[in-house]
Design a protein around this motif. Structure first.
Motif, short mmCIF file in Angstrom:
data_model
loop_
_atom_site.label_atom_id
_atom_site.label_comp_id
_atom_site.label_asym_id
_atom_site.label_seq_id
_atom_site.Cartn_x
_atom_site.Cartn_y
_atom_site.Cartn_z
N ARG A 138 0.84 -1.21 0.00
CA ARG A 138 0.00 0.00 0.00
C ARG A 138 0.86 1.24 0.00
N TYR A 139 1.92 1.26 0.78
CA TYR A 139 2.85 2.40 0.74
C TYR A 139 3.35 2.58 -0.68
N TYR A 140 3.76 1.47 -1.28
CA TYR A 140 4.29 1.57 -2.63
C TYR A 140 3.26 2.19 -3.58
N SER A 150 5.41 12.46 6.94
CA SER A 150 4.70 11.28 7.44
C SER A 150 3.25 11.64 7.75
N SER A 151 3.01 12.85 8.23
CA SER A 151 1.63 13.18 8.59
C SER A 151 0.75 13.38 7.36
N ALA A 152 1.31 13.96 6.29
CA ALA A 152 0.52 14.12 5.07
C ALA A 152 0.22 12.76 4.45
N LEU A 153 1.23 11.89 4.42
CA LEU A 153 1.01 10.55 3.87
C LEU A 153 0.00 9.78 4.71
N LYS A 184 -2.41 10.99 6.49
CA LYS A 184 -3.76 11.49 6.26
C LYS A 184 -4.35 10.87 4.99
N SER A 185 -3.55 10.84 3.93
CA SER A 185 -4.11 10.34 2.68
C SER A 185 -4.31 8.82 2.71
N MET A 186 -3.59 8.13 3.59
CA MET A 186 -3.73 6.67 3.64
C MET A 186 -4.63 6.20 4.78
N GLY A 187 -5.05 7.12 5.64
CA GLY A 187 -5.87 6.70 6.76
C GLY A 187 -5.10 5.97 7.84
N GLN A 209 2.73 5.60 12.99
CA GLN A 209 2.79 4.26 12.43
C GLN A 209 3.67 4.22 11.18
N ILE A 210 3.51 5.22 10.34
CA ILE A 210 4.32 5.27 9.12
C ILE A 210 5.80 5.38 9.47
#
Lengths: 212, 212
Positions: B16-18, B34-37, B39-42, B47-48
């Motif tokens: 999913r990251y990929y 990390s916070s923007a990513l 947010k977009s991934m839920g 954790q990221i």
DNA sequence: TAGATTGTTAATCGATTAACAATC
DNA sequence: TAGATTGTTAATCGATTAACAATC
């Protein structure tokens, strides 16, 4: 002790329980203990008893579980006797594979129709199921409320198709596109993803990094 | 801090990251925090950062992550550049769907051949791939060692086919049959299951029990 | 009755989240 | 420099495992 909120870890194990119990049932096994079932499934007996106790007490001390009854209980929990209906969006290779080979009925679903835009397909039948034009999706759903829509459409129309399903009252989407659907915007709809690419990449990781 | 044993929860998130990083990259995004990513991934930013730190420090304080680099790192972790090869057992509807539509190359795999027993198919080509007879599987694998075998065969020959793949040195099996393979006996082989029925039953549970 | 096995409570383990010093 | 954001350590939360009284 029944729990109200079931964790998704437990939910994801339920179909496996059903599958194993169904095998045992068809093989003529009448009863099974949590430890015997655990051994054959590669789990612990504790875990099985914990999982099942979320939904009720289906066993009997000193005896174990009656296979036929437990199988029926798990089927009930999974909602296999609720008369769910399903339609397929996209009758390409994958859609056809599901129409012709996937045992919807055995899993408690009745496949009612498929939808596509190809003039060669629309109007024909496949595996006993009519192929309708995508343009008629809304009117079809108005006349035939359906539980679940299967997304086997091209990626570029995946989100749009999901929205159309959601706005027509479908309660579940079985998503085979490699697209992440905007679940928050599909209110009232549960989404279950089958991401082939994610699955293959997981395998890729396993064979690249970890020898068994 | 690199970890030696990566939990399967982390591994399952890597694809999913990929996928998200690839989307960002193609969309022209150069850097992401990390916070923007998250947010977009839920997910949560914590954790990221935890997940990525299992494999190394790919970010920069005050800046975030370079999308192109992080995408490449995740691809590397997933083993997407190892030249893995794949063959397909069973050229029925589902096998054909994978041959013709699944982007093996984009996911780092080269599809080299498919196998079937149908006289009508054997000897032909499909999507540029030769269809060989199942009887020639062993000799083919002797001459062309292959990383992964895809099981899209009928359920009754699933276990036998898996054993044949394992005994010829395949390192991974991508299992689309609804059969539980005897993984302990397939030594040296990692198995990744795509159980359609389990997935649909999970959805069945969700639409039966839990309103969103 | 004695043996077996459950359902449940308690203990452990692991994964996620929060906090923060380090530093770009 | 000041602000932003990481990597990592500590705290929390949840899931799995162990233990055992209840009981068939």
């Amino acid at each position: 002790m029944r729990k109200e909120k079931i964790s998704s870890a437990v939910i994801r194990r339920l179909p496996r329980y059903y599958r194993h119990l169904d095998d045992l049932y068809r093989g003529g096994t009448v009863r099974i203990s949590s430890s015997a079932l655990a051994k054959s499934m590669g789990l612990t007996a504790s875990q099985i008893r914990q999982d099942l106790s979320c939904f009720g007490g289906f066993g009997q001390q000193g005896y174990g579980y009656n296979v036929e009854r437990l199988r029926a209980e798990v089927a009930e929990i999974l909602g296999m006797h609720r008369g769910h209906t399903v339609l397929i969006l996209g009758a390409g290779n994958l859609g056809r594979a599901l129409i012709e080979n996937f045992p919807f009925a055995i899993n408690g679903f009745r496949l009612v129709a498929a939808f596509d835009v190809s003039p060669a397909l629309v109007g024909t039948r496949l595996g006993g199921v009519p192929i309708c034009h995508m343009d008629t999706l809304e009117s079809f759903l108005r006349d035939n409320p359906t539980s679940v829509g299967v997304l086997t459409v091209p990626a570029r129309v995946a989100v749009e198709s999901a929205r159309r399903l959601a706005s027509c009252g479908v309660t579940g989407i079985w998503n085979f596109t490699n697209v992440e659907l905007p679940e928050r915007e599909l209110s009232g709809v549960r989404v279950e993803n089958v991401h082939f690419a994610d699955s293959l990449l997981t395998l890729s990781y396993m064979i690249s990094e970890e020898p068994v």
